[in-house]
Design an enzyme around this catalytic site. Sequence first.
Site, PDB file in Angstrom:
ATOM      1  N   HIS A 147      -5.746  10.931 -25.929  1.00 11.32           N
ATOM      2  CA  HIS A 147      -4.527  11.719 -25.802  1.00 11.32           C
ATOM      3  C   HIS A 147      -4.912  13.020 -25.088  1.00 11.32           C
ATOM      4  O   HIS A 147      -6.049  13.489 -25.224  1.00 11.32           O
ATOM      5  CB  HIS A 147      -4.028  12.013 -27.220  1.00 11.32           C
ATOM      6  CG  HIS A 147      -2.686  12.663 -27.329  1.00 11.32           C
ATOM      7  ND1 HIS A 147      -2.501  14.012 -27.124  1.00 11.32           N
ATOM      8  CD2 HIS A 147      -1.472  12.154 -27.641  1.00 11.32           C
ATOM      9  CE1 HIS A 147      -1.220  14.299 -27.313  1.00 11.32           C
ATOM     10  NE2 HIS A 147      -0.573  13.196 -27.626  1.00 11.32           N
ATOM     11  N   ASP A 224     -10.289  11.710 -33.544  1.00  9.94           N
ATOM     12  CA  ASP A 224      -8.864  11.996 -33.554  1.00  9.94           C
ATOM     13  C   ASP A 224      -8.199  10.882 -34.367  1.00  9.94           C
ATOM     14  O   ASP A 224      -8.064   9.750 -33.882  1.00  9.94           O
ATOM     15  CB  ASP A 224      -8.350  12.035 -32.113  1.00  9.94           C
ATOM     16  CG  ASP A 224      -6.824  12.107 -32.030  1.00  9.94           C
ATOM     17  OD1 ASP A 224      -6.162  12.079 -33.092  1.00  9.94           O
ATOM     18  OD2 ASP A 224      -6.306  12.179 -30.905  1.00  9.94           O
ATOM     19  N   GLN A 227      -3.434   8.662 -35.212  1.00  6.10           N
ATOM     20  CA  GLN A 227      -2.776   7.349 -35.267  1.00  6.10           C
ATOM     21  C   GLN A 227      -3.442   6.421 -36.268  1.00  6.10           C
ATOM     22  O   GLN A 227      -3.007   5.270 -36.423  1.00  6.10           O
ATOM     23  CB  GLN A 227      -2.793   6.685 -33.874  1.00  6.10           C
ATOM     24  CG  GLN A 227      -2.081   7.480 -32.801  1.00  6.10           C
ATOM     25  CD  GLN A 227      -0.582   7.596 -33.053  1.00  6.10           C
ATOM     26  OE1 GLN A 227       0.005   6.805 -33.799  1.00  6.10           O
ATOM     27  NE2 GLN A 227       0.043   8.581 -32.444  1.00  6.10           N
ATOM     28  N   LYS A 250       3.057  12.425 -38.895  1.00  2.52           N
ATOM     29  CA  LYS A 250       2.970  11.003 -38.530  1.00  2.52           C
ATOM     30  C   LYS A 250       2.735  10.140 -39.767  1.00  2.52           C
ATOM     31  O   LYS A 250       2.570   8.926 -39.667  1.00  2.52           O
ATOM     32  CB  LYS A 250       1.840  10.787 -37.521  1.00  2.52           C
ATOM     33  CG  LYS A 250       2.113  11.444 -36.154  1.00  2.52           C
ATOM     34  CD  LYS A 250       1.070  11.042 -35.143  1.00  2.52           C
ATOM     35  CE  LYS A 250       0.984  11.973 -33.960  1.00  2.52           C
ATOM     36  NZ  LYS A 250       2.126  11.915 -33.042  1.00  2.52           N
ATOM     37  N   CYS A 388       1.484  11.166 -23.315  1.00  3.09           N
ATOM     38  CA  CYS A 388       0.451  12.209 -23.268  1.00  3.09           C
ATOM     39  C   CYS A 388      -0.925  11.595 -23.054  1.00  3.09           C
ATOM     40  O   CYS A 388      -1.922  12.066 -23.621  1.00  3.09           O
ATOM     41  CB  CYS A 388       0.469  13.076 -24.528  1.00  3.09           C
ATOM     42  SG  CYS A 388       1.978  14.019 -24.699  1.00  3.09           S
TER      43      CYS A 388
END
Lengths: 430, 153
Positions: A147, A224, A227, A250, A388
């Site tokens: 991202h 990261d 997700q 999220k 993104c």
Amino acid sequence: MNVRAKNQPQLSSTPNHANATSAFSASNIERIRADFPILQRSIHGKPLVYLDNAASSQMPQQVIDRLAHYQTHEHANIHRGVHTLSQNATTEYENARLKVMNFIGAKESREIIFTHGTTEGINLVMHGYGRRFIGEGDEIIISAMEHHSNIVPWQMLCEEKKARLRIIPMNDAGELLLDEYAKLFNKNTKFVALTHVSNALGTINPVREMIATAHQYGAPVLLDGAQAAPHMAVNVQDLDCDFYVFSSHKMCGPTGVGILYGKAALLEKMQPYQGGGDMILNVTFERTTYNDIPHKFEAGTPAIAAGIGLGAAIDYITAIGLENIAAHEQALLEYASEAARSIPGLKIIGTAQHKAAVLSFILDDIHPHDIGTLLDQEGIAVRAGHHCAQPVMQRFGIPATARASFAFYNTFEEVDALIAGIHTVKKVFA
Amino acid sequence: MMNNPRALYQEVILDHNKKPRNFGVLENANRHAEGHNPVCGDHITLHVKIDGGHISGISFEGQSCAICKASASMMTGQVKGKTVVEAETLIQEFREMATGKLDVNAQPHHLGRLTVFAGVSELPSRVKCAILPWHTLHAAFKDMGSTSTEKDF
């Protein structure tokens, strides 16, 4: 406490094997959906089919109630007042930190830093660790599927320090090439920043193995997890990652709060990110002594309600069970992928063997923004664009994709609605 | 006034998206401008030939969504043969229509068939798609070379 008791989703977390295709029975999923008031909405006269969960998930009543309860009965500033409200608010906020610690299997609560979100977590590590320990000629490894938030901060650091950014390539399925990854390491490699799960492709990266490789070269690894954390059980000690970042919004929590996990030894070596209140022990005009971790990195009044709300969201998700969530979402993904493959002219972008419930696709030569607008007319919310992740789009030679991303409250009927919607789009463009 | 996006799509797409007019490179063009919408990746290039204040030729190329492509296609048809001053008026009116500031049924304008885009004002996320070609035309007139939907006129 009554709020805590109310804070449980109303369902059994036992998988119902009567329905072989999902971890949830039909009645379970109905009860889960009843927890989410927004799912009752209609859009353009059609029932809302919310498939933009990778961008932001929806909030259950239990979390909404927790926020309302805090604002109604508990609000005060934290970490400073001697009065009852301030002490209670501090306790609730620090309880949320403990919930996060347990949720990701961290060793100590001081390794959990509240941020504004994933992006801020990455920027904090770039400033606090990168600017102190990375210099001219050093190399930072990131992947081809990051991202922008896990590209741009490292580019900024490389520009400032005359360091070099190295990119792990991927294949046409959207899987990182691990042989190429291993070849990127050398004595100058100082850091690895890698997505756990790709937001644009859904790929679940073999991060445990990749972290082990980086550690052979003494390079710390930032994952990261934006997700990943909402969709699979994450244990930072088992992964042995050095930093892990994710966002509350999220995973059924409020916007405005996120988490940076860091190994205590690394966090202690890092320089503060922002100066201000709460991050100090002592201030004179000559010299300031910084507070201990985690407070060293938490300058200013934080998003207190949002942090407590994140704690409630963790309670909610944990009660359903991440194994159940992952199993249901996998069933949705398989069902949706199979149906999508049967649509002529539809191409799925991101076909990794290990995938989270993200269905990115292109359709004939129809621009994804046109797909998104027309699906919206059917009440179906998907994301259209570059997500993104422009380098991912460049890798696949496309300007954008349409992306349906699933959560545990989505149903097979909603997948059917998506597929019907895609057929409608094709008809408009026929 | 068209306010059903589906209707907007059917009107515009069936024709101009499939068979864009004036698509390709223009020989002898003396103005060029690139337009880019970083939000969705729309990217078009305009080639314009201006003779004594008149637009004697215009073409576009690039990759974009249907709304942007149809807008570019119809724009080239509408401004060809007009003066730069007349085209600037259309640019202004198109922008106002797309952003909902001009009610094409109640207020005077020169947009003619371009009013099929009035419905885009109902789709805030797509307004920039429709405006990008016009934005780019303005940049070509000013010899700005390139522009983006993120810049003001």
